[in-house]
Each structure stands twice: as structure tokens, then as C-alpha cells.
Motif scaffolding. Structure first.
Motif, PDB file in Angstrom:
ATOM      1  N   GLU A  38       0.836  -1.205   0.000  1.00 25.89           N
ATOM      2  CA  GLU A  38       0.000   0.000   0.000  1.00 25.89           C
ATOM      3  C   GLU A  38       0.872   1.256   0.000  1.00 25.89           C
ATOM      4  O   GLU A  38       2.006   1.257   0.477  1.00 25.89           O
ATOM      5  CB  GLU A  38      -0.879  -0.011   1.249  1.00 25.89           C
ATOM      6  CG  GLU A  38      -1.909   1.097   1.311  1.00 25.89           C
ATOM      7  CD  GLU A  38      -2.794   0.989   2.545  1.00 25.89           C
ATOM      8  OE1 GLU A  38      -4.008   1.245   2.426  1.00 25.89           O
ATOM      9  OE2 GLU A  38      -2.275   0.645   3.629  1.00 25.89           O
ATOM     10  N   ILE A  40       0.507   5.201   1.286  1.00 28.50           N
ATOM     11  CA  ILE A  40      -0.231   6.218   2.025  1.00 28.50           C
ATOM     12  C   ILE A  40       0.404   7.578   1.768  1.00 28.50           C
ATOM     13  O   ILE A  40       1.627   7.733   1.868  1.00 28.50           O
ATOM     14  CB  ILE A  40      -0.239   5.922   3.539  1.00 28.50           C
ATOM     15  CG1 ILE A  40      -1.130   4.715   3.838  1.00 28.50           C
ATOM     16  CG2 ILE A  40      -0.725   7.137   4.336  1.00 28.50           C
ATOM     17  CD1 ILE A  40      -1.139   4.299   5.294  1.00 28.50           C
ATOM     18  N   GLU A 217      -2.247  12.209  -5.739  1.00 32.48           N
ATOM     19  CA  GLU A 217      -3.477  11.472  -5.999  1.00 32.48           C
ATOM     20  C   GLU A 217      -3.346  10.494  -7.167  1.00 32.48           C
ATOM     21  O   GLU A 217      -4.154   9.582  -7.310  1.00 32.48           O
ATOM     22  CB  GLU A 217      -4.623  12.459  -6.241  1.00 32.48           C
ATOM     23  CG  GLU A 217      -5.019  13.193  -4.961  1.00 32.48           C
ATOM     24  CD  GLU A 217      -6.011  14.314  -5.187  1.00 32.48           C
ATOM     25  OE1 GLU A 217      -6.364  14.554  -6.365  1.00 32.48           O
ATOM     26  OE2 GLU A 217      -6.425  14.938  -4.194  1.00 32.48           O
ATOM     27  N   ASP A 221      -2.827   5.130  -2.420  1.00 35.38           N
ATOM     28  CA  ASP A 221      -4.043   4.359  -2.179  1.00 35.38           C
ATOM     29  C   ASP A 221      -4.919   4.990  -1.107  1.00 35.38           C
ATOM     30  O   ASP A 221      -6.127   4.765  -1.069  1.00 35.38           O
ATOM     31  CB  ASP A 221      -3.680   2.934  -1.728  1.00 35.38           C
ATOM     32  CG  ASP A 221      -2.810   2.232  -2.742  1.00 35.38           C
ATOM     33  OD1 ASP A 221      -3.270   2.045  -3.876  1.00 35.38           O
ATOM     34  OD2 ASP A 221      -1.650   1.891  -2.416  1.00 35.38           O
ATOM     35  N   LYS A 222      -4.291   5.759  -0.205  1.00 35.19           N
ATOM     36  CA  LYS A 222      -5.015   6.360   0.909  1.00 35.19           C
ATOM     37  C   LYS A 222      -4.368   7.691   1.253  1.00 35.19           C
ATOM     38  O   LYS A 222      -3.151   7.833   1.171  1.00 35.19           O
ATOM     39  CB  LYS A 222      -4.983   5.430   2.121  1.00 35.19           C
ATOM     40  CG  LYS A 222      -5.861   5.840   3.293  1.00 35.19           C
ATOM     41  CD  LYS A 222      -5.676   4.900   4.471  1.00 35.19           C
ATOM     42  CE  LYS A 222      -6.161   3.494   4.141  1.00 35.19           C
ATOM     43  NZ  LYS A 222      -6.011   2.588   5.313  1.00 35.19           N
ATOM     44  N   GLU A 223      -5.189   8.670   1.643  1.00 37.16           N
ATOM     45  CA  GLU A 223      -4.684  10.006   1.964  1.00 37.16           C
ATOM     46  C   GLU A 223      -5.036  10.396   3.398  1.00 37.16           C
ATOM     47  O   GLU A 223      -6.143  10.140   3.870  1.00 37.16           O
ATOM     48  CB  GLU A 223      -5.305  11.050   1.028  1.00 37.16           C
ATOM     49  CG  GLU A 223      -5.085  10.819  -0.443  1.00 37.16           C
ATOM     50  CD  GLU A 223      -5.897  11.797  -1.289  1.00 37.16           C
ATOM     51  OE1 GLU A 223      -6.299  12.846  -0.739  1.00 37.16           O
ATOM     52  OE2 GLU A 223      -6.130  11.489  -2.469  1.00 37.16           O
ATOM     53  N   PHE A 224      -4.068  11.018   4.080  1.00 36.61           N
ATOM     54  CA  PHE A 224      -4.304  11.647   5.370  1.00 36.61           C
ATOM     55  C   PHE A 224      -3.913  13.114   5.261  1.00 36.61           C
ATOM     56  O   PHE A 224      -3.057  13.475   4.448  1.00 36.61           O
ATOM     57  CB  PHE A 224      -3.461  10.996   6.471  1.00 36.61           C
ATOM     58  CG  PHE A 224      -3.892   9.619   6.883  1.00 36.61           C
ATOM     59  CD1 PHE A 224      -4.800   9.441   7.911  1.00 36.61           C
ATOM     60  CD2 PHE A 224      -3.381   8.497   6.246  1.00 36.61           C
ATOM     61  CE1 PHE A 224      -5.201   8.168   8.305  1.00 36.61           C
ATOM     62  CE2 PHE A 224      -3.762   7.221   6.623  1.00 36.61           C
ATOM     63  CZ  PHE A 224      -4.678   7.053   7.653  1.00 36.61           C
ATOM     64  N   GLY A 234      -7.945   9.625   6.267  1.00 32.74           N
ATOM     65  CA  GLY A 234      -7.673   8.234   5.928  1.00 32.74           C
ATOM     66  C   GLY A 234      -8.557   7.859   4.770  1.00 32.74           C
ATOM     67  O   GLY A 234      -9.258   6.869   4.772  1.00 32.74           O
ATOM     68  N   VAL A 235      -8.561   8.719   3.749  1.00 30.26           N
ATOM     69  CA  VAL A 235      -9.481   8.595   2.621  1.00 30.26           C
ATOM     70  C   VAL A 235      -8.856   7.752   1.519  1.00 30.26           C
ATOM     71  O   VAL A 235      -7.705   7.979   1.144  1.00 30.26           O
ATOM     72  CB  VAL A 235      -9.840   9.990   2.071  1.00 30.26           C
ATOM     73  CG1 VAL A 235     -10.812   9.866   0.893  1.00 30.26           C
ATOM     74  CG2 VAL A 235     -10.439  10.855   3.160  1.00 30.26           C
ATOM     75  N   GLY A 236      -9.604   6.816   1.009  1.00 28.05           N
ATOM     76  CA  GLY A 236      -9.123   6.020  -0.110  1.00 28.05           C
ATOM     77  C   GLY A 236      -9.014   6.870  -1.360  1.00 28.05           C
ATOM     78  O   GLY A 236      -9.822   7.755  -1.581  1.00 28.05           O
ATOM     79  N   ALA A 237      -7.997   6.569  -2.181  1.00 29.14           N
ATOM     80  CA  ALA A 237      -7.807   7.313  -3.429  1.00 29.14           C
ATOM     81  C   ALA A 237      -7.758   6.350  -4.589  1.00 29.14           C
ATOM     82  O   ALA A 237      -7.258   5.249  -4.478  1.00 29.14           O
ATOM     83  CB  ALA A 237      -6.498   8.122  -3.371  1.00 29.14           C
TER      84      ALA A 237
END
Length: 239
Positions: A38, A40, A217, A221-224, A234-237
Motif C-alpha cells: 500500500e 499512504i 493522488e 491508495d489512501k490520503e491523510f 484516511g481517505v481512499g484514493a
């Protein structure tokens, strides 16, 4: 998918000796789980505490409180916040890459030698290291006229491309990226994205901090988001 890294209640403070030992929090109550393979991404204003998290993971900083559990090939599950210096050095050499905006090398080491050294330390023969180092430097379009020069003469973008080459050439199991596109043009950013996607395809797990949201972006896979030392989201991208 197995977890590669789990951060629990991480807190890092700094002492301002010139202000009567005043304590300043770099990051507080950080909780994050990184799965194998993953990526992040962390965003936030300058000074929000993003780099503090990466430096605690890499153990450039010793955390004040909290745990950083890393699933190491060499030592099994190890808390990087409390690991011995020997363990940390072994894990860095064998498993973790770190890309910084700032290049730190011995003064009399050429760009080519700096990349070759990483490969030799990771078990490559001298001939293999020479070939792979050349391939990586060409990928990042570092001119061959610079290969045998000392990096302290390089521009900011050239230093960053060399840092990327050194970190990525060993195809690390885990890669930390601190503003990996900060001083790069659009063409160079494309080379970085290509190499990141190649490493992702090979299973490398990554945590990166970014100001370039469009670039981030396209790869994470995930954004903080980091605000005042605290981690939000903790948003999925979509990648």
C-alpha cells in the motif's frame, strides 16, 4: 493483506533549550496502519508535523511516546521506537529506503559511487552494481557528465534526482518519501511516477508526504491530512 507497519499513539516533542526547556509537539496521537504493497500519502501545511512522522519511522528522531511496529524480514515484528541501533541500521540497509529533499553524502563521493555503494551494501557484485546504477541514473536523466562529479555542486533538482536514484535502486521493501517532487519539472515528475508505479507493482509499501496534490493522488491508495501535529482522515484514493 498483511500489515507491514502499525503506528500506535505516536508522540514526538522537541525541547527548546533557549526558552527555559519549553516543549513543542512535533506530532501527537498518531495512529496509522500500512498494509503490504500500500501507498499512504500525507498532506498538510509546512510545519504541520509530516516530516516528523517519517523521521520517527526511520529513527532519525527517537519518539517521545508510542509504538511503531514494523514487520521486518530480519527481526520479525519489531518496535522501531525502541529497537536497538544495530537493528535500526540493519533494517535501513536491507529493507527501507528514504527519499529526502536534502542530500547528505561524504564530500569526496561522486554521484555514480553513491548509487553503486547502495547496491554493493545490498549484496550486488561490483559489475552488477555498476550496470544497475547506470541504468537508474539514466532513468532519472542525470546527465552522464555529472556521474563522476561531486553532488555538492549539483542543483536542487539534480540532488533530488540522485536521492531518488539511491533510494529506489535497491528496490526497497518499504519506502519513505519526503516531498519527492519538490524541485522537479513535469518531465522529471513523470519519471518519478513511473518508478513509483514499478515499485508498487513489485510489492513495495510506501508512505509519502506531498504538497503536489495532483501528483500524490495519481499514485497513493489512501490520503491523510496533517493539521497542527494531528493526523486527520484516511481517505481512499483511486490510483
Amino acid at each position: 493483506m498483511d500489515n507491514l507497519l502499525e503506528i500506535r499513539n505516536l508522540y514526538k516533542s522537541f525541547t527548546l533549550h533557549e526558552f527555559d526547556q519549553k516543549q513543542i509537539a512535533g506530532c501527537s496521537d498518531i495512529n496509522m496502519t500500512l498494509r503490504s504493497g500500500e501507498f499512504i500519502g500525507i498532506t498538510g501545511k509546512s510545519g504541520a508535523g509530516k516530516s516528523t512522522i517519517l523521521k520517527c519511522i526511520y529513527r532519525t528522531y527517537i519518539p517521545t511516546q508510542g509504538e511503531i511496529w514494523y514487520n521486518s524480514l530480519s527481526y520479525g515484528l519489531v518496535d522501531l521506537a525502541k529497537a536497538t541501533e544495530r537493528q535500526v541500521l540493519d533494517i535501513r540497509h536491507q529493507e527501507i529506503g528514504y527519499v529526502s529533499q536534502f542530500l547528505k553524502l561524504l564530500p569526496r563521493v561522486t554521484a555514480f559511487e553513491a548509487v553503486i555503494e547502495v547496491l554493493v551494501m545490498n549484496g550486488k557484485s561490483q559489475d552488477e552494481a555498476v550496470d544497475e546504477a547506470a541504468e537508474m541514473l539514466r532513468h532519472f536523466e542525470l546527465r552522464e557528465s555529472l556521474w563522476h562529479a561531486y553532488p555538492n555542486t549539483f542543483s536542487g533538482g539534480e540532488k533530488l534526482r540522485l536521492n531518488l536514484a539511491r533510494a529506489m535502486v535497491k528496490r526497497p521493501r518499504f519506502l519513505l518519501l519526503d516531498e519527492p517532487t519538490a524541485s522537479l519539472d513535469h518531465v522529471s515528475k513523470a519519471f518519478v511516477r513511473d518508478k513509483i508505479m514499478e515499485l508498487k507493482g513489485m510489492g513495495t509499501s510506501m508512505i509519502g508526504i506531498f504538497h503536489d496534490l495532483d501528483f500524490m493522488e495519481s499514485v497513493v491508495d489512501k490520503e491523510f491530512n496533517m493539521v497542527g501535529g494531528l493526523l486527520v482522515g484516511g481517505v481512499g484514493a483511486e490510483c
